[in-house]
Design a protein around this motif. Structure first.
Motif, PDB file in Angstrom:
ATOM      1  N   ILE A 168      -1.679 129.199 -34.880  1.00  0.00           N
ATOM      2  CA  ILE A 168      -2.975 128.780 -34.337  1.00  0.00           C
ATOM      3  C   ILE A 168      -3.073 127.250 -34.318  1.00  0.00           C
ATOM      4  O   ILE A 168      -3.514 126.653 -33.335  1.00  0.00           O
ATOM      5  CB  ILE A 168      -4.137 129.400 -35.161  1.00  0.00           C
ATOM      6  CG1 ILE A 168      -4.114 130.925 -35.022  1.00  0.00           C
ATOM      7  CG2 ILE A 168      -5.480 128.807 -34.743  1.00  0.00           C
ATOM      8  CD1 ILE A 168      -5.105 131.664 -35.914  1.00  0.00           C
ATOM      9  N   ASP A 169      -2.614 126.606 -35.399  1.00  0.00           N
ATOM     10  CA  ASP A 169      -2.694 125.142 -35.457  1.00  0.00           C
ATOM     11  C   ASP A 169      -1.794 124.486 -34.414  1.00  0.00           C
ATOM     12  O   ASP A 169      -2.092 123.402 -33.927  1.00  0.00           O
ATOM     13  CB  ASP A 169      -2.309 124.645 -36.865  1.00  0.00           C
ATOM     14  CG  ASP A 169      -3.370 125.009 -37.892  1.00  0.00           C
ATOM     15  OD1 ASP A 169      -4.536 125.212 -37.494  1.00  0.00           O
ATOM     16  OD2 ASP A 169      -3.035 125.102 -39.092  1.00  0.00           O
ATOM     17  N   PHE A 174      -3.581 122.123 -27.067  1.00  0.00           N
ATOM     18  CA  PHE A 174      -3.007 121.069 -26.227  1.00  0.00           C
ATOM     19  C   PHE A 174      -3.439 119.694 -26.734  1.00  0.00           C
ATOM     20  O   PHE A 174      -2.636 118.766 -26.828  1.00  0.00           O
ATOM     21  CB  PHE A 174      -3.492 121.283 -24.781  1.00  0.00           C
ATOM     22  CG  PHE A 174      -2.991 120.267 -23.799  1.00  0.00           C
ATOM     23  CD1 PHE A 174      -1.654 120.229 -23.442  1.00  0.00           C
ATOM     24  CD2 PHE A 174      -3.856 119.343 -23.209  1.00  0.00           C
ATOM     25  CE1 PHE A 174      -1.188 119.302 -22.517  1.00  0.00           C
ATOM     26  CE2 PHE A 174      -3.401 118.416 -22.285  1.00  0.00           C
ATOM     27  CZ  PHE A 174      -2.071 118.395 -21.941  1.00  0.00           C
ATOM     28  N   ARG A 175      -4.717 119.566 -27.090  1.00  0.00           N
ATOM     29  CA  ARG A 175      -5.299 118.319 -27.622  1.00  0.00           C
ATOM     30  C   ARG A 175      -4.858 117.082 -26.853  1.00  0.00           C
ATOM     31  O   ARG A 175      -4.281 116.147 -27.427  1.00  0.00           O
ATOM     32  CB  ARG A 175      -4.943 118.151 -29.102  1.00  0.00           C
ATOM     33  CG  ARG A 175      -5.344 119.368 -29.910  1.00  0.00           C
ATOM     34  CD  ARG A 175      -5.558 119.070 -31.355  1.00  0.00           C
ATOM     35  NE  ARG A 175      -5.770 120.301 -32.084  1.00  0.00           N
ATOM     36  CZ  ARG A 175      -5.625 120.434 -33.371  1.00  0.00           C
ATOM     37  NH1 ARG A 175      -5.263 119.405 -34.104  1.00  0.00           N
ATOM     38  NH2 ARG A 175      -5.841 121.588 -33.953  1.00  0.00           N
ATOM     39  N   ASN A 176      -5.088 117.111 -25.576  1.00  0.00           N
ATOM     40  CA  ASN A 176      -4.682 116.006 -24.694  1.00  0.00           C
ATOM     41  C   ASN A 176      -3.209 115.665 -24.829  1.00  0.00           C
ATOM     42  O   ASN A 176      -2.811 114.516 -24.707  1.00  0.00           O
ATOM     43  CB  ASN A 176      -5.513 114.747 -24.964  1.00  0.00           C
ATOM     44  CG  ASN A 176      -6.991 115.006 -24.789  1.00  0.00           C
ATOM     45  OD1 ASN A 176      -7.372 115.784 -23.913  1.00  0.00           O
ATOM     46  ND2 ASN A 176      -7.808 114.400 -25.617  1.00  0.00           N
ATOM     47  N   GLY A 177      -2.397 116.661 -25.095  1.00  0.00           N
ATOM     48  CA  GLY A 177      -0.959 116.435 -25.247  1.00  0.00           C
ATOM     49  C   GLY A 177      -0.605 115.742 -26.545  1.00  0.00           C
ATOM     50  O   GLY A 177       0.524 115.287 -26.739  1.00  0.00           O
ATOM     51  N   LYS A 178      -1.581 115.662 -27.492  1.00  0.00           N
ATOM     52  CA  LYS A 178      -1.323 114.896 -28.721  1.00  0.00           C
ATOM     53  C   LYS A 178      -1.333 115.744 -29.990  1.00  0.00           C
ATOM     54  O   LYS A 178      -1.534 115.224 -31.084  1.00  0.00           O
ATOM     55  CB  LYS A 178      -2.383 113.784 -28.851  1.00  0.00           C
ATOM     56  CG  LYS A 178      -2.310 112.746 -27.740  1.00  0.00           C
ATOM     57  CD  LYS A 178      -3.174 111.541 -28.070  1.00  0.00           C
ATOM     58  CE  LYS A 178      -3.213 110.569 -26.914  1.00  0.00           C
ATOM     59  NZ  LYS A 178      -4.390 110.752 -26.036  1.00  0.00           N
ATOM     60  N   ASN A 179      -1.152 117.030 -29.863  1.00  0.00           N
ATOM     61  CA  ASN A 179      -1.094 117.860 -31.075  1.00  0.00           C
ATOM     62  C   ASN A 179       0.178 117.510 -31.852  1.00  0.00           C
ATOM     63  O   ASN A 179       1.277 117.624 -31.321  1.00  0.00           O
ATOM     64  CB  ASN A 179      -1.089 119.345 -30.677  1.00  0.00           C
ATOM     65  CG  ASN A 179      -1.269 120.252 -31.886  1.00  0.00           C
ATOM     66  OD1 ASN A 179      -0.998 119.851 -33.018  1.00  0.00           O
ATOM     67  ND2 ASN A 179      -1.714 121.464 -31.629  1.00  0.00           N
ATOM     68  N   PRO A 180       0.048 117.057 -33.121  1.00  0.00           N
ATOM     69  CA  PRO A 180       1.240 116.678 -33.887  1.00  0.00           C
ATOM     70  C   PRO A 180       2.121 117.873 -34.256  1.00  0.00           C
ATOM     71  O   PRO A 180       3.298 117.704 -34.574  1.00  0.00           O
ATOM     72  CB  PRO A 180       0.670 116.022 -35.154  1.00  0.00           C
ATOM     73  CG  PRO A 180      -0.719 116.565 -35.273  1.00  0.00           C
ATOM     74  CD  PRO A 180      -1.196 116.858 -33.881  1.00  0.00           C
ATOM     75  N   LEU A 181       1.547 119.081 -34.198  1.00  0.00           N
ATOM     76  CA  LEU A 181       2.334 120.266 -34.556  1.00  0.00           C
ATOM     77  C   LEU A 181       2.960 120.892 -33.322  1.00  0.00           C
ATOM     78  O   LEU A 181       2.333 120.979 -32.277  1.00  0.00           O
ATOM     79  CB  LEU A 181       1.446 121.306 -35.252  1.00  0.00           C
ATOM     80  CG  LEU A 181       0.763 120.853 -36.533  1.00  0.00           C
ATOM     81  CD1 LEU A 181      -0.082 121.990 -37.102  1.00  0.00           C
ATOM     82  CD2 LEU A 181       1.770 120.379 -37.562  1.00  0.00           C
ATOM     83  N   GLU A 190       7.113 133.584 -32.329  1.00  0.00           N
ATOM     84  CA  GLU A 190       5.709 134.022 -32.333  1.00  0.00           C
ATOM     85  C   GLU A 190       4.803 132.855 -31.911  1.00  0.00           C
ATOM     86  O   GLU A 190       3.907 133.023 -31.078  1.00  0.00           O
ATOM     87  CB  GLU A 190       5.302 134.548 -33.720  1.00  0.00           C
ATOM     88  CG  GLU A 190       5.940 135.872 -34.112  1.00  0.00           C
ATOM     89  CD  GLU A 190       7.348 135.719 -34.729  1.00  0.00           C
ATOM     90  OE1 GLU A 190       7.804 134.573 -34.893  1.00  0.00           O
ATOM     91  OE2 GLU A 190       7.975 136.760 -35.044  1.00  0.00           O
ATOM     92  N   ASP A 191       5.045 131.650 -32.501  1.00  0.00           N
ATOM     93  CA  ASP A 191       4.250 130.461 -32.122  1.00  0.00           C
ATOM     94  C   ASP A 191       4.347 130.220 -30.619  1.00  0.00           C
ATOM     95  O   ASP A 191       3.362 129.934 -29.941  1.00  0.00           O
ATOM     96  CB  ASP A 191       4.788 129.173 -32.779  1.00  0.00           C
ATOM     97  CG  ASP A 191       4.801 129.208 -34.294  1.00  0.00           C
ATOM     98  OD1 ASP A 191       4.023 129.976 -34.869  1.00  0.00           O
ATOM     99  OD2 ASP A 191       5.598 128.440 -34.891  1.00  0.00           O
TER     100      ASP A 191
END
Ligand code: ADP
Ligand code: NI
Length: 213
Positions: A98-99, A103-110, A116-117
């Motif tokens: 889930i984390d 997309f977070r503006n392409g800035k998701n650190p994970l 599965e992910d």
């Protein structure tokens, strides 16, 4: 509880939770992501199906756009999964999916790591590509009182740097970039027609805007 009972129970919880949400992250979005995830997962019998289905059903449950207190909501999800008898290890794996999904503006650190992910992220992203994605984008934009479009040139839009906050701008900031980020060949195949449809939509939009059609 067996697999089917756990899914039914969480499905019911999420349906109730999302009844008040209408900005494109509603129950029907969750349902589509869940269905997409199951469809892709059917080709990966080695993947943990319960993990995939639960992460898909819960993927927006503690998103900052939906809840005020993300940490509190995440604890509630941990408790909910615990109450359904899941092991600590599986719960942490689901929370990681889930984390990593956003997309977070392409800035998701994970980044998605496990299959599965990846399946859950692909399923969520497919819902941001195509005809339904267009509808979601205009609803979201309207809910945030943003304009449809303000006449920025297509050249600037294609560069996608520091665009004005408009619905059409969001296509270039996000929707058109998603197809290339998909992990599974199954999702890439589904995305093809959807991506093409968005391009056709934009062509028609600009033609009408310029009075050509
Ligand atoms: P994620 O959860 O993957 O980080 P979002 O929740 O931000 O992605 O976006 C989900 C959908 O909501 C987008 O695909 C889009 O349709 C809509 N949306 C999000 N941000 C905007 C925006 N700034 N303008 C218009 N639509 C948006
Ligand atoms: Ni989502």
């Amino acid at each position: 509880m067996n697999h089917k009972e756990i899914i039914q129970s969480i499905q019911k919880e999420m349906k109730e939770f999302f009844t008040q949400e209408h900005t494109g992250h509603d129950w029907y979005h969750i349902e589509r992501v869940w269905k997409n995830a199951r469809k892709i997962a059917a080709n990966y019998p080695e993947a943990n199906q319960l993990h995939i289905e639960l992460a898909a059903l819960l993927h927006d449950r503690y998103d900052h756009k939906i809840v005020d207190n993300v940490e509190k909501a995440k604890l509630e999800v941990r408790d909910l999964l615990g109450q359904h008898g899941l092991s600590k290890e599986l719960i942490e794996k689901i929370l990681y999916s889930i984390d990593a999904v956003g997309f977070r503006n392409g800035k998701n650190p994970l980044q998605p790591i496990s299959i599965e992910d990846k399946i859950v992220q692909d399923a969520d992203r497919l819902d941001a590509i195509g005809a339904i994605a267009i509808a979601r984008t205009f609803v979201y934009s309207g809910a945030h009182q943003r304009p449809i479009y303000t006449g920025e040139s297509q050249e600037i839009l294609e560069k996608a740097e520091q665009l004005e906050d408009t619905a059409i701008g969001h296509f270039y900031e996000k929707l058109l970039t998603l197809s290339d980020t998909l992990h599974t060949p199954e999702a890439r195949e589904i995305a093809k027609d959807r991506h093409k449809f968005m391009r056709e939509y934009l062509n028609q939009f600009f033609a009408e805007w310029e009075g050509l059609k």
